[in-house]
Scaffold this active site. Structure first.
Site, PDB file in Angstrom:
ATOM      1  N   TYR A  14       0.805  -1.227   0.000  1.00 29.57           N
ATOM      2  CA  TYR A  14       0.000   0.000   0.000  1.00 29.57           C
ATOM      3  C   TYR A  14       0.837   1.277   0.000  1.00 29.57           C
ATOM      4  O   TYR A  14       0.290   2.367  -0.124  1.00 29.57           O
ATOM      5  CB  TYR A  14      -0.947   0.013   1.199  1.00 29.57           C
ATOM      6  CG  TYR A  14      -1.933  -1.126   1.172  1.00 29.57           C
ATOM      7  CD1 TYR A  14      -2.960  -1.155   0.236  1.00 29.57           C
ATOM      8  CD2 TYR A  14      -1.833  -2.181   2.067  1.00 29.57           C
ATOM      9  CE1 TYR A  14      -3.863  -2.209   0.200  1.00 29.57           C
ATOM     10  CE2 TYR A  14      -2.734  -3.231   2.044  1.00 29.57           C
ATOM     11  CZ  TYR A  14      -3.739  -3.244   1.099  1.00 29.57           C
ATOM     12  OH  TYR A  14      -4.626  -4.287   1.071  1.00 29.57           O
ATOM     13  N   HIS A  19      -4.746   5.892  -1.360  1.00 29.26           N
ATOM     14  CA  HIS A  19      -5.399   5.756  -0.058  1.00 29.26           C
ATOM     15  C   HIS A  19      -4.445   6.070   1.093  1.00 29.26           C
ATOM     16  O   HIS A  19      -4.893   6.363   2.197  1.00 29.26           O
ATOM     17  CB  HIS A  19      -5.933   4.336   0.083  1.00 29.26           C
ATOM     18  CG  HIS A  19      -7.346   4.245   0.561  1.00 29.26           C
ATOM     19  ND1 HIS A  19      -8.247   5.287   0.572  1.00 29.26           N
ATOM     20  CD2 HIS A  19      -8.030   3.178   1.060  1.00 29.26           C
ATOM     21  CE1 HIS A  19      -9.408   4.875   1.047  1.00 29.26           C
ATOM     22  NE2 HIS A  19      -9.301   3.598   1.356  1.00 29.26           N
ATOM     23  N   PHE A  64      -6.096  -0.987   9.195  1.00 24.40           N
ATOM     24  CA  PHE A  64      -6.665  -0.847   7.862  1.00 24.40           C
ATOM     25  C   PHE A  64      -7.701   0.280   7.900  1.00 24.40           C
ATOM     26  O   PHE A  64      -8.301   0.569   8.928  1.00 24.40           O
ATOM     27  CB  PHE A  64      -7.251  -2.153   7.300  1.00 24.40           C
ATOM     28  CG  PHE A  64      -6.166  -3.113   6.895  1.00 24.40           C
ATOM     29  CD1 PHE A  64      -5.569  -3.015   5.648  1.00 24.40           C
ATOM     30  CD2 PHE A  64      -5.709  -4.074   7.775  1.00 24.40           C
ATOM     31  CE1 PHE A  64      -4.546  -3.872   5.277  1.00 24.40           C
ATOM     32  CE2 PHE A  64      -4.686  -4.938   7.416  1.00 24.40           C
ATOM     33  CZ  PHE A  64      -4.108  -4.836   6.158  1.00 24.40           C
ATOM     34  N   ASN A  66     -10.768   1.114   7.032  1.00 31.07           N
ATOM     35  CA  ASN A  66     -12.167   1.117   7.452  1.00 31.07           C
ATOM     36  C   ASN A  66     -12.366   0.988   8.951  1.00 31.07           C
ATOM     37  O   ASN A  66     -13.477   1.162   9.440  1.00 31.07           O
ATOM     38  CB  ASN A  66     -12.936   0.012   6.726  1.00 31.07           C
ATOM     39  CG  ASN A  66     -12.987   0.232   5.229  1.00 31.07           C
ATOM     40  OD1 ASN A  66     -12.479   1.231   4.702  1.00 31.07           O
ATOM     41  ND2 ASN A  66     -13.581  -0.697   4.525  1.00 31.07           N
TER      42      ASN A  66
END
Length: 191
Positions: A14, A19, A64, A66
């Site tokens: 990532y 994001h 993460f 969420n």
């Protein structure tokens, strides 16, 4: 005590994705604050720095995206912080690439990490700094788009945007959210 929360996802795959732009801003602020080593606590990596004469904790949730509220909620409870003591830094699909938007509160705008934080804190009156990452091309899925790397031609613009976002966070620390909004929320590019 103030806290700047950079949102992102843990793991090497990532790094450099749209994001994770929030983590790029906290990394820049850490560098400006002397680059202290991070500590693992509150289900996050934290760094304590002084910016513009204000002690601040830089928080990078490791849950993460969420589930970002878990880290913020733990920190708020431990330090007895109010929602106004936090600045959430996150990506925004609805802003043009590299544009910033500082707000004192409001909806999550579909950003799920921010939505989780608002739900955990029980209010939408949480300062936030959104960084535009552009819109997905054509019919590309938004989730796939935000988990993709920036193109080389976008990276230069985003590096400048990260530095400007760090400037905006420092203004928030020193002078408050209204000053940050007045200085960094530009409705249109000057011609």
């Amino acid at each position: 005590m103030k806290c700047i929360v950079g949102l992102g996802n843990p793991g090497g795959k990532y790094v450099g994705t749209r994001h994770n732009i929030g983590w790029e801003v906290t990394a820049e602020l850490s560098r400006r604050g002397g680059g202290p080593a991070g500590k693992s606590r509150f289900d996050a990596i934290t760094r304590e720095v002084v910016l513009k004469g204000v002690p601040v904790i830089l928080l990078e949730p490791q849950t993460f995206m969420n589930l970002s509220g878990r880290s913020v909620g733990q920190m708020a409870k431990f330090y007895k912080m109010s929602p106004a003591d936090f600045m959430i830094v996150c990506d925004d699909l609805n802003l043009p690439l590299g544009k910033l938007r500082v707000r004192a509160g409001g909806s999550s705008g579909g950003q799920k990490g921010l939505a989780d934080i608002l739900q955990v804190l029980g209010t939408d009156a949480v300062p936030r700094l959104r960084l535009g990452v552009g819109r997905p091309p054509g019919t590309m899925d938004a989730a796939a788009f935000v988990l993709a790397q920036f193109r080389k031609d976008e990276r230069i613009e985003m590096d400048l945007a990260v530095a400007t976002a760090a400037d905006a966070a420092e203004v928030w620390l020193a002078d408050g959210v209204d000053s940050a909004m007045n200085r960094f929320n530009v409705s249109a590019d000057p011609k």
